[in-house]
Each structure stands twice: as C-alpha cells, then as structure tokens.
Scaffold this motif. Structure first.
Motif, PDB file in Angstrom:
ATOM      1  N   ILE A  40      19.432  93.518 -20.766  1.00  0.00           N
ATOM      2  CA  ILE A  40      17.998  93.662 -20.984  1.00  0.00           C
ATOM      3  C   ILE A  40      17.736  94.162 -22.402  1.00  0.00           C
ATOM      4  N   ARG A  41      18.597  95.041 -22.894  1.00  0.00           N
ATOM      5  CA  ARG A  41      18.437  95.550 -24.262  1.00  0.00           C
ATOM      6  C   ARG A  41      18.594  94.403 -25.275  1.00  0.00           C
ATOM      7  N   ASP A  42      19.642  93.619 -25.119  1.00  0.00           N
ATOM      8  CA  ASP A  42      19.882  92.477 -26.018  1.00  0.00           C
ATOM      9  C   ASP A  42      18.723  91.479 -25.956  1.00  0.00           C
ATOM     10  N   SER A  43      18.248  91.250 -24.747  1.00  0.00           N
ATOM     11  CA  SER A  43      17.196  90.261 -24.579  1.00  0.00           C
ATOM     12  C   SER A  43      15.890  90.709 -25.216  1.00  0.00           C
ATOM     13  N   LEU A  44      15.550  91.983 -25.044  1.00  0.00           N
ATOM     14  CA  LEU A  44      14.297  92.483 -25.621  1.00  0.00           C
ATOM     15  C   LEU A  44      14.356  92.593 -27.142  1.00  0.00           C
ATOM     16  N   ALA A  45      15.551  92.621 -27.680  1.00  0.00           N
ATOM     17  CA  ALA A  45      15.677  92.602 -29.140  1.00  0.00           C
ATOM     18  C   ALA A  45      15.305  91.228 -29.700  1.00  0.00           C
ATOM     19  N   ARG A  46      15.387  90.219 -28.863  1.00  0.00           N
ATOM     20  CA  ARG A  46      15.064  88.856 -29.278  1.00  0.00           C
ATOM     21  C   ARG A  46      13.658  88.435 -28.884  1.00  0.00           C
ATOM     22  N   ALA A  47      13.210  88.838 -27.683  1.00  0.00           N
ATOM     23  CA  ALA A  47      11.911  88.389 -27.180  1.00  0.00           C
ATOM     24  C   ALA A  47      11.321  89.474 -26.304  1.00  0.00           C
ATOM     25  N   HIS A  48      10.028  89.662 -26.374  1.00  0.00           N
ATOM     26  CA  HIS A  48       9.389  90.718 -25.586  1.00  0.00           C
ATOM     27  C   HIS A  48       8.889  90.172 -24.256  1.00  0.00           C
ATOM     28  N   SER A  49       9.815  89.595 -23.508  1.00  0.00           N
ATOM     29  CA  SER A  49       9.454  89.068 -22.197  1.00  0.00           C
ATOM     30  C   SER A  49      10.636  89.188 -21.243  1.00  0.00           C
TER      31      SER A  49
END
Ligand SMILES: [Zn+2]
Ligand SMILES: [Zn+2]
Ligand SMILES: [Zn+2]
Ligand SMILES: [Zn+2]
Lengths: 67, 67
Positions: A40-49
């Motif tokens: 989730i941390r990696d993903s939110l660094a790329r997109a806020h969804s």
C-alpha cells in the motif's frame, strides 16, 4: 486470495503469515480493501487511489488490522 | 480465531464464510479489530468501546472489509 476468509495481499500475493513473519502489517483501507503495508505504501507513492477499487485514498485512510 | 490469517468474529466465533452466508459483513474498527456486523452493532448499543481493546469507538469508526 484462494480460501474465503484467508487473508493475503492481492498485490504481492503473500499470505497473512508471510506478511507478518517478514515484519510487515496487514492494513485495511477505508474502502475495505486489504493489503500488506509495503504494497500500500509503494502504491500510494505512485497514485492516490486504492489498488483494488480505485477510490481516492491517502496515507491517512488506511490502518493496520489485527487478525 | 484458530488459523493465523483466517478471519472470524471473536464475539460470536462465526467463521468468515458463516458471516457472509448469513447476510452479515465483516467489519474492521479504526483500531484494527475485526467483528461481524451484527456483533459490533450489538456491542456499540451497550458500550462505546471496542470489544477487543476497549478503545473509544463510535458507529462511524468502523467499516466493512472485503476479503
Ligand atoms: Zn503486498
Ligand atoms: Zn478500495
Ligand atoms: Zn459476531
Ligand atoms: Zn480495538
């Protein structure tokens, strides 16, 4: 994501036990989707969804869960 | 609450599959504790705290989770 009610991260596919043993946490988003804390941390660094449902999501809108 | 990573309600002890099949939801509190939707509703009608950790909790501080 095989057995109903068995928790795993749908991004890295690690089962709950693997997540915990490697020092990560399982988290739930406000929209009710579960991930390991690293994904989730990696993903939110790329997109806020949310990676699962694409709802808008910030780092304040998820929390660890304890099973 | 036997297998690590297998979700059940710690109040009524129903496994995830039983919860879903009976039309309930699994929910997570903000403090990260999981219950079936019926047990958390019943519990909050009696006390405004998490049944597991006793932190202050309102009906706005839990949400369904989708496993
Ligand atoms: Zn992951
Ligand atoms: Zn979501
Ligand atoms: Zn219950
Ligand atoms: Zn709690």
């Amino acid at each position: 994501r095989s057995t109903p009610g068995a928790v795993s991260c749908p991004v890295c596919m690690d089962a709950y036990a693997e997540v915990i043993e490697s020092g990560r946490l399982m988290v739930s988003t406000k929209c009710g989707h579960l991930f390991c804390s690293q994904c989730i941390r990696d993903s939110l660094a790329r997109a806020h969804s949310c990676p699962t449902c694409r709802k808008k999501l910030t780092h304040r809108q998820y929390h660890p869960i304890y099973i």
